[in-house]
Design a protein around this motif. Structure first.
Motif, PDB file in Angstrom:
ATOM      1  N   ALA A 153      23.089  39.667  34.944  1.00  0.00           N
ATOM      2  CA  ALA A 153      23.962  40.841  34.914  1.00  0.00           C
ATOM      3  C   ALA A 153      24.879  40.769  33.706  1.00  0.00           C
ATOM      4  O   ALA A 153      25.136  39.701  33.165  1.00  0.00           O
ATOM      5  N   GLY A 154      25.373  41.921  33.315  1.00  0.00           N
ATOM      6  CA  GLY A 154      26.280  41.982  32.171  1.00  0.00           C
ATOM      7  C   GLY A 154      27.701  42.275  32.615  1.00  0.00           C
ATOM      8  O   GLY A 154      28.293  41.535  33.388  1.00  0.00           O
ATOM      9  N   GLY A 155      28.224  43.392  32.184  1.00  0.00           N
ATOM     10  CA  GLY A 155      29.590  43.754  32.525  1.00  0.00           C
ATOM     11  C   GLY A 155      30.142  44.718  31.500  1.00  0.00           C
ATOM     12  O   GLY A 155      29.572  44.885  30.426  1.00  0.00           O
ATOM     13  N   CYS A 156      31.244  45.351  31.825  1.00  0.00           N
ATOM     14  CA  CYS A 156      31.889  46.301  30.919  1.00  0.00           C
ATOM     15  C   CYS A 156      33.013  45.581  30.180  1.00  0.00           C
ATOM     16  O   CYS A 156      34.002  45.171  30.789  1.00  0.00           O
ATOM     17  N   GLY A 157      32.838  45.421  28.867  1.00  0.00           N
ATOM     18  CA  GLY A 157      33.839  44.717  28.080  1.00  0.00           C
ATOM     19  C   GLY A 157      35.223  45.324  28.203  1.00  0.00           C
ATOM     20  O   GLY A 157      36.231  44.606  28.288  1.00  0.00           O
ATOM     21  N   LYS A 158      35.290  46.641  28.253  1.00  0.00           N
ATOM     22  CA  LYS A 158      36.591  47.304  28.372  1.00  0.00           C
ATOM     23  C   LYS A 158      37.278  46.922  29.682  1.00  0.00           C
ATOM     24  O   LYS A 158      38.485  46.675  29.732  1.00  0.00           O
ATOM     25  N   GLY A 159      36.488  46.815  30.749  1.00  0.00           N
ATOM     26  CA  GLY A 159      37.047  46.487  32.050  1.00  0.00           C
ATOM     27  C   GLY A 159      37.488  45.036  32.172  1.00  0.00           C
ATOM     28  O   GLY A 159      38.329  44.708  33.016  1.00  0.00           O
ATOM     29  N   PHE A 160      36.921  44.164  31.330  1.00  0.00           N
ATOM     30  CA  PHE A 160      37.306  42.756  31.391  1.00  0.00           C
ATOM     31  C   PHE A 160      38.797  42.561  31.122  1.00  0.00           C
ATOM     32  O   PHE A 160      39.404  41.607  31.599  1.00  0.00           O
ATOM     33  N   ASN A 161      39.373  43.481  30.358  1.00  0.00           N
ATOM     34  CA  ASN A 161      40.802  43.369  30.053  1.00  0.00           C
ATOM     35  C   ASN A 161      41.687  43.629  31.273  1.00  0.00           C
ATOM     36  O   ASN A 161      42.904  43.393  31.212  1.00  0.00           O
ATOM     37  N   ASN A 162      41.095  44.094  32.360  1.00  0.00           N
ATOM     38  CA  ASN A 162      41.878  44.281  33.593  1.00  0.00           C
ATOM     39  C   ASN A 162      42.484  42.971  34.088  1.00  0.00           C
ATOM     40  O   ASN A 162      43.469  42.968  34.826  1.00  0.00           O
ATOM     41  N   PHE A 163      41.874  41.850  33.681  1.00  0.00           N
ATOM     42  CA  PHE A 163      42.350  40.552  34.142  1.00  0.00           C
ATOM     43  C   PHE A 163      43.592  40.058  33.386  1.00  0.00           C
ATOM     44  O   PHE A 163      44.239  39.101  33.836  1.00  0.00           O
ATOM     45  N   LEU A 164      43.913  40.675  32.264  1.00  0.00           N
ATOM     46  CA  LEU A 164      44.998  40.155  31.430  1.00  0.00           C
ATOM     47  C   LEU A 164      46.323  39.985  32.181  1.00  0.00           C
ATOM     48  O   LEU A 164      46.984  38.951  32.032  1.00  0.00           O
ATOM     49  N   PRO A 165      46.751  40.969  32.984  1.00  0.00           N
ATOM     50  CA  PRO A 165      48.012  40.766  33.732  1.00  0.00           C
ATOM     51  C   PRO A 165      47.953  39.557  34.665  1.00  0.00           C
ATOM     52  O   PRO A 165      48.949  38.839  34.824  1.00  0.00           O
ATOM     53  N   LEU A 166      46.784  39.313  35.260  1.00  0.00           N
ATOM     54  CA  LEU A 166      46.642  38.155  36.146  1.00  0.00           C
ATOM     55  C   LEU A 166      46.714  36.849  35.365  1.00  0.00           C
ATOM     56  O   LEU A 166      47.310  35.871  35.832  1.00  0.00           O
ATOM     57  N   TYR A 167      46.115  36.826  34.169  1.00  0.00           N
ATOM     58  CA  TYR A 167      46.214  35.627  33.329  1.00  0.00           C
ATOM     59  C   TYR A 167      47.673  35.316  33.011  1.00  0.00           C
ATOM     60  O   TYR A 167      48.104  34.156  33.040  1.00  0.00           O
ATOM     61  N   HIS A 168      48.432  36.367  32.708  1.00  0.00           N
ATOM     62  CA  HIS A 168      49.855  36.177  32.403  1.00  0.00           C
ATOM     63  C   HIS A 168      50.603  35.642  33.623  1.00  0.00           C
ATOM     64  O   HIS A 168      51.373  34.679  33.525  1.00  0.00           O
ATOM     65  N   GLU A 169      50.381  36.273  34.755  1.00  0.00           N
ATOM     66  CA  GLU A 169      51.105  35.890  35.971  1.00  0.00           C
ATOM     67  C   GLU A 169      50.816  34.452  36.394  1.00  0.00           C
ATOM     68  O   GLU A 169      51.715  33.739  36.860  1.00  0.00           O
ATOM     69  N   ARG A 170      49.581  34.015  36.204  1.00  0.00           N
ATOM     70  CA  ARG A 170      49.163  32.698  36.692  1.00  0.00           C
ATOM     71  C   ARG A 170      49.252  31.606  35.633  1.00  0.00           C
ATOM     72  O   ARG A 170      48.886  30.455  35.886  1.00  0.00           O
ATOM     73  N   GLY A 171      49.715  31.932  34.430  1.00  0.00           N
ATOM     74  CA  GLY A 171      49.896  30.931  33.396  1.00  0.00           C
ATOM     75  C   GLY A 171      48.629  30.494  32.694  1.00  0.00           C
ATOM     76  O   GLY A 171      48.578  29.405  32.107  1.00  0.00           O
ATOM     77  N   ALA A 172      47.582  31.325  32.740  1.00  0.00           N
ATOM     78  CA  ALA A 172      46.318  30.967  32.086  1.00  0.00           C
ATOM     79  C   ALA A 172      46.369  31.195  30.581  1.00  0.00           C
ATOM     80  O   ALA A 172      45.527  30.653  29.853  1.00  0.00           O
ATOM     81  N   ILE A 173      47.338  31.987  30.116  1.00  0.00           N
ATOM     82  CA  ILE A 173      47.509  32.182  28.679  1.00  0.00           C
ATOM     83  C   ILE A 173      48.429  31.083  28.167  1.00  0.00           C
ATOM     84  O   ILE A 173      49.617  31.044  28.457  1.00  0.00           O
ATOM     85  N   VAL A 174      47.855  30.177  27.406  1.00  0.00           N
ATOM     86  CA  VAL A 174      48.579  28.996  26.936  1.00  0.00           C
ATOM     87  C   VAL A 174      49.584  29.354  25.849  1.00  0.00           C
ATOM     88  O   VAL A 174      50.719  28.865  25.846  1.00  0.00           O
ATOM     89  N   ARG A 175      49.170  30.183  24.913  1.00  0.00           N
ATOM     90  CA  ARG A 175      50.045  30.532  23.786  1.00  0.00           C
ATOM     91  C   ARG A 175      49.573  31.847  23.164  1.00  0.00           C
ATOM     92  O   ARG A 175      48.377  32.110  23.108  1.00  0.00           O
ATOM     93  N   GLU A 176      50.508  32.658  22.693  1.00  0.00           N
ATOM     94  CA  GLU A 176      50.192  33.879  21.952  1.00  0.00           C
ATOM     95  C   GLU A 176      50.918  33.852  20.617  1.00  0.00           C
ATOM     96  O   GLU A 176      52.004  33.295  20.503  1.00  0.00           O
ATOM     97  N   GLY A 177      50.303  34.468  19.620  1.00  0.00           N
ATOM     98  CA  GLY A 177      50.921  34.502  18.300  1.00  0.00           C
ATOM     99  C   GLY A 177      50.040  35.249  17.323  1.00  0.00           C
ATOM    100  O   GLY A 177      49.285  36.143  17.717  1.00  0.00           O
ATOM    101  N   LYS A 178      50.129  34.885  16.055  1.00  0.00           N
ATOM    102  CA  LYS A 178      49.378  35.565  15.006  1.00  0.00           C
ATOM    103  C   LYS A 178      48.497  34.573  14.254  1.00  0.00           C
ATOM    104  O   LYS A 178      48.915  33.453  13.954  1.00  0.00           O
ATOM    105  N   ILE A 179      47.281  35.008  13.972  1.00  0.00           N
ATOM    106  CA  ILE A 179      46.441  34.339  12.988  1.00  0.00           C
ATOM    107  C   ILE A 179      46.279  35.346  11.860  1.00  0.00           C
ATOM    108  O   ILE A 179      45.625  36.372  12.032  1.00  0.00           O
TER     109      ILE A 179
END
Length: 310
Positions: free
Chosen positions: A201-227
């Motif tokens: 199975a595949g998935g909808c790439g646009k819909g994958f971003n629905n998880f971003l708030p959960l990543y933030h809430e649960r601390g799964a995002i280690v660091r954000e910044g600029k490259i």
């Protein structure tokens, strides 16, 4: 791009190295990298410089993995045209960094005929040589999530979607999706040309971003910044996979996008909540005949693919 704008947005190897270190990339990192080169700015030397800077930061004991996927074709065409062969040298559609990896002298490319990955570094052979036609398509990322792997995403969320583990979650949960029958040929270990059908199975790439708030809430995002000029983030693959499995176990449709014309989300899954008649009527009123054709093609010619993580 005019010369003035190019000068203002020029990003050098030294700046990339500095940005990677500031973001939190470490020596010895095991990284799944998803990058939009254009989002970074005008990189002197292009994707080769980006790769060189990243390898410098992770050092000899680090490992970089990228998507290295190849194009696929209708199975009738694949079976009749044996020249449609996927091998270690087949160009990837996955972007500039993916193909820079393929040019690198010590790259190791996985043996899966379609969902190939490429790796450079300490764990490259270990990860790639066991990714075979018999493997689950995203098994490399599953192994990385069990091995302290981290996802490095370079570029805005709307352009560089996902964090590398959502497909793994879909596979582990064995959700079934109707997809058009597509594939490619490859040569087995006896040099026989064998046809391979896409079977996951595949998935909808646009819909994958629905998880971003959960990543933030649960601390799964280690660091954000600029490259360079690109919004970037590091995520913990073990944590993002755990979050996705927990959420999708109770709400399989959570990764669906909000586009009512998205065939992927509206019609292809066994738990999709639309039907072909309503979808066709809605698009007929909007004169979107092509969307109706694609939906009917999926209904008539598509096949449900169960998941396997072996």
């Amino acid at each position: 791009m005019n010369n003035k704008r190019k000068t203002l947005r020029t990003v050098t190897r030294d700046q990339l190295i500095s940005d990677f270190i500031t973001l939190g990339i470490r020596k010895g990192d095991l990284l799944n990298v998803k990058a939009s080169l254009k989002s970074i700015g005008y990189v002197e030397g292009g994707a080769d410089t980006l790769l060189d800077a990243l390898l410098y930061v992770i050092g000899d004991v680090g490992t970089i993995v990228t998507d290295s996927f190849v194009n696929i074709y209708p199975m009738g065409q694949v079976i009749s045209d044996k020249s449609l062969i996927s091998d270690d040298y087949t160009e990837s559609y996955a972007g500039a960094l993916a193909n820079a990896m393929l040019r690198y002298p010590n790259v190791v490319r996985g043996g899966h005929p379609i969902q190939k990955f490429s790796a450079i570094g300490f764990k490259a052979k270990e990860l790639m040589l066991n990714h075979t036609p018999e493997s689950y398509a995203y098994n490399v990322l599953k192994i990385m999530s069990e091995s302290d792997g981290r996802n490095l995403k370079i570029g805005p969320d709307e352009k560089v979607v996902g964090v590398g583990t959502t497909h793994v979650a879909i596979g582990l949960l064995e959700y079934e999706q109707k997809r058009l029958v597509r594939g490619i040929n490859f040569k087995d270990n006896k040099e026989n040309v064998v046809s391979f059908e896409r079977n996951w199975a595949g998935g909808c790439g646009k819909g994958f971003n629905n998880f971003l708030p959960l990543y933030h809430e649960r601390g799964a995002i280690v660091r954000e910044g600029k490259i360079g000029f690109a919004d970037s983030k590091i995520t913990d693959m073990k944590m993002t996979l755990k979050i996705e499995i927990e959420k999708l176990s109770t709400n399989p449709a959570y990764f669906m996008c909000d586009d009512t014309d998205c065939i992927n989300c509206r019609l292809s899954w066994k738990f999709s909540d639309d039907n072909i008649l309503l979808f066709s009527l809605r698009n007929l009123l909007r004169l979107k005949i092509k969307a109706i054709y694609k939906a009917l093609e999926l209904l008539v010619s598509g096949k449900y693919y169960p998941q396997s993580t072996n």
